[in-house]
Every structure is written in C-alpha cells, then in structure tokens.
Scaffold this motif. Sequence first.
Motif, mmCIF file in Angstrom:
data_model
loop_
_atom_site.group_PDB
_atom_site.id
_atom_site.type_symbol
_atom_site.label_atom_id
_atom_site.label_comp_id
_atom_site.label_asym_id
_atom_site.label_seq_id
_atom_site.Cartn_x
_atom_site.Cartn_y
_atom_site.Cartn_z
ATOM 1 N N THR A 65 0.855 -1.182 0.000
ATOM 2 C CA THR A 65 0.000 0.000 0.000
ATOM 3 C C THR A 65 0.893 1.235 0.000
ATOM 4 N N VAL A 66 0.745 2.079 -1.000
ATOM 5 C CA VAL A 66 1.560 3.297 -1.105
ATOM 6 C C VAL A 66 0.779 4.476 -0.542
ATOM 7 N N GLU A 67 1.382 5.168 0.403
ATOM 8 C CA GLU A 67 0.795 6.373 0.974
ATOM 9 C C GLU A 67 1.749 7.549 0.784
ATOM 10 N N TYR A 68 1.224 8.758 0.945
ATOM 11 C CA TYR A 68 2.019 9.957 0.719
ATOM 12 C C TYR A 68 1.855 10.915 1.893
ATOM 13 N N GLN A 69 2.943 11.615 2.190
ATOM 14 C CA GLN A 69 2.901 12.634 3.239
ATOM 15 C C GLN A 69 3.669 13.859 2.745
ATOM 16 N N THR A 70 3.072 15.039 2.889
ATOM 17 C CA THR A 70 3.736 16.259 2.443
ATOM 18 C C THR A 70 4.266 17.042 3.637
ATOM 19 N N PHE A 71 5.289 17.851 3.376
ATOM 20 C CA PHE A 71 5.987 18.568 4.440
ATOM 21 C C PHE A 71 6.199 20.033 4.064
ATOM 22 N N PRO A 72 6.232 20.926 5.067
ATOM 23 C CA PRO A 72 6.479 22.341 4.800
ATOM 24 C C PRO A 72 7.958 22.672 4.650
ATOM 25 N N ASP A 73 8.837 21.794 5.176
ATOM 26 C CA ASP A 73 10.271 22.068 5.127
ATOM 27 C C ASP A 73 11.048 20.771 5.320
ATOM 28 N N GLY A 74 12.365 20.866 5.060
ATOM 29 C CA GLY A 74 13.210 19.682 5.100
ATOM 30 C C GLY A 74 13.451 19.123 6.482
ATOM 31 N N SER A 75 13.439 19.985 7.487
ATOM 32 C CA SER A 75 13.693 19.518 8.849
ATOM 33 C C SER A 75 12.622 18.533 9.306
ATOM 34 N N THR A 76 11.375 18.867 9.070
ATOM 35 C CA THR A 76 10.294 17.968 9.479
ATOM 36 C C THR A 76 10.295 16.685 8.649
ATOM 37 N N PHE A 77 10.662 16.800 7.375
ATOM 38 C CA PHE A 77 10.792 15.611 6.525
ATOM 39 C C PHE A 77 11.833 14.664 7.114
ATOM 40 N N MET A 78 13.011 15.192 7.451
ATOM 41 C CA MET A 78 14.093 14.338 7.931
ATOM 42 C C MET A 78 13.762 13.717 9.280
ATOM 43 N N LYS A 79 13.028 14.430 10.127
ATOM 44 C CA LYS A 79 12.602 13.850 11.398
ATOM 45 C C LYS A 79 11.668 12.671 11.152
ATOM 46 N N ALA A 80 10.789 12.812 10.157
ATOM 47 C CA ALA A 80 9.865 11.728 9.831
ATOM 48 C C ALA A 80 10.612 10.516 9.279
#
Length: 330
Positions: A65-80
């Motif tokens: 199952t492919v899901e997607y998540q969007t981010f406002p900036d790179g810091s929050t992306f990398m934490k995820a």
Amino acid sequence: MRKFLGLLVISTFLVLAACGGSGDASGNKERETVTIGYFPNLNHAPAMVAKQKEMYQDHLGENVTVEYQTFPDGSTFMKALAAGEIQGGLVGPGPAINSFISGVDVQIIGASSTGGTVIVSRDGSGIKSWEDVEGKTFISPRVGCTHDVQFETYMKEKGITSERIGGSMKHVTGEPARYQSLFEKGDVDVATAPEPWASVMEAKVDANVVIPTSDVSFGETLPAAVMVTSDVMIENNSEQVQKLVDAHKKAVQYINDNPNEAIDITIEGIADITDQQLKKSVMENAWERTNFTYEVDADVIQEFGNSSHDLQFLKEKPDFEGFVNKSFIQ
C-alpha cells in the motif's frame, strides 16, 4: 556514532519484524505500507507525477500500500524519515546533509531536479540588485536549508553576510507558499524562492528578480531536490528501494517527454496541498528555470557541504563517505 545509531535502528527494526511476522497463520502475505514524502514545490514534480500516474504502486506491486505525506520544510521531513514514519521521498540536499552529519542514517539515492531557486525582492523595497540587499530582511524556508545556503553563499562572495555571522542581513523563516502574503504586508524584503513561488510573486505582486537561477550559487548544478531513503531500508529492503528508484526514474522521464501534461499534474498537486490554484502561464515560466534529472553529482554535494561549513551552518567540514549511493540509478 553514526554506525552505532545505524545498528541500533536496524536491531530495533529486526526485533519488530520478528514480533510482527510477515504473514498470518494460513501463510498469506500481509500487505506492507510504504509512505513517500515530498513538498508542494515544482522541483518535487516527479513525486506528484508518480503519485497521479500510480507509478510507485505499479512498481511496488499489489502487496504494498503506497501512501504519501507532504511537508512544509526539510527539517520535518528528515525527522519523519529518522522516525520511520516515511520510507523515502524527495527533500532538499541541505536538510539531508545536516541530518547525515548529525548521525541520522540517510542516503541520497538519486536527484529530482536542478535549478529552480530564484532570489526575488518585494516591489517598493528599492532592491534591484544584490548591492541593495545589505541591511534588509530576507526569508528562507529554514535556517541552513538549501535555498538559504545558495543565497548566503552568493552574498558572502559579494562581501555581505547575515546577522547570524556578524553581517547586516536580517533572516526570518517561513513556508514558500506564504511568501506572497509576507511581501504584500511588507514584512520581508527578499525571498529565497523555490519555484513556482518565485514566478507566483512575479505575476501577483510584481516581485523583482534580484538573482536569477543561472547566477545564484550552485543554481544549475546542485540538485534542487534529492531522493533519499534510510540505511535500514537499503540494508533490509534493497529490492523495494530499487523499485522506488525505478518508479522515480520513470516519472522524471515522463516529465521530460510530456512537459505540458506534467505541468497540469503539478498544478493540481500543489493545489491539493496549498489550496492555491496556479495559472498555467506562471507554471510554464517556472518550468523554464528547472531541469528534471535523476542523476546526482557527488562532487557538487561535497562543494555545497563545504559552503555550509564556511557559512557556519556546520561546525566541521563534512565527510560524505557513504552518503551518496548511485547504485540504484545505474
């Protein structure tokens, strides 16, 4: 330290896998979930195209199952990514570099695009060229992010720096989708704008291009976004990583072969996330400043990291051994 953290995460992953099992009592294989992260920026268009065309799903197969998540900036992306909330996706090289140096297990496995960073000024600010920026307020998505480093590298070479390192430029941060309203309020003078937001501000608030993509530091060589995943994914799910990269390559090729339809998909993808419906003429202008490619140059990544150190975003000059993994894009 990086090796210790990597082993700890991998050990935890294996324990969880053993506890959870890979199927039920009848031997049926359980569906896996793969979550892909990206931003509502033009240089993340391959993710939007792959999502709309179900390319990731086609490559990963029916048991995923492919899901997607969007981010406002790179810091929050990398934490995820570090927390295992996403298994990979597109992010700026700046946040990926900062995380790698901090001990996060992350590898660059491809590029997404180059170009697309434009430095624009607010109409009425009196800023027409880089000489006018001294003492003014500029905005970037985050401190030390890709666009920030590109701008501050360029300005430092001209002899102008931010207050953070003893200069005169004031620095604030915010989401690129909000730049227009900040310009309208007069809260900031200059924006380090990833496309399509530079073109949006040119069209809607008469923003002036101060430093074009072709002139800003690393503007046409540095990946504006890179595809990353974790060491855990590569060591335990290398076949799945290969399928992700293959789908990404297919999306990039589709963009280059079908630019008109890719623009429509990107407009729709950005609208879904930001509630901003961009005009096609605006996106076409932004598209001209962007080159979509999955090839990544490790030497440029190193040069960018060295510049981040020179600007004091990094305490030590970076060693990127094991950071760029080109085996999946060959």
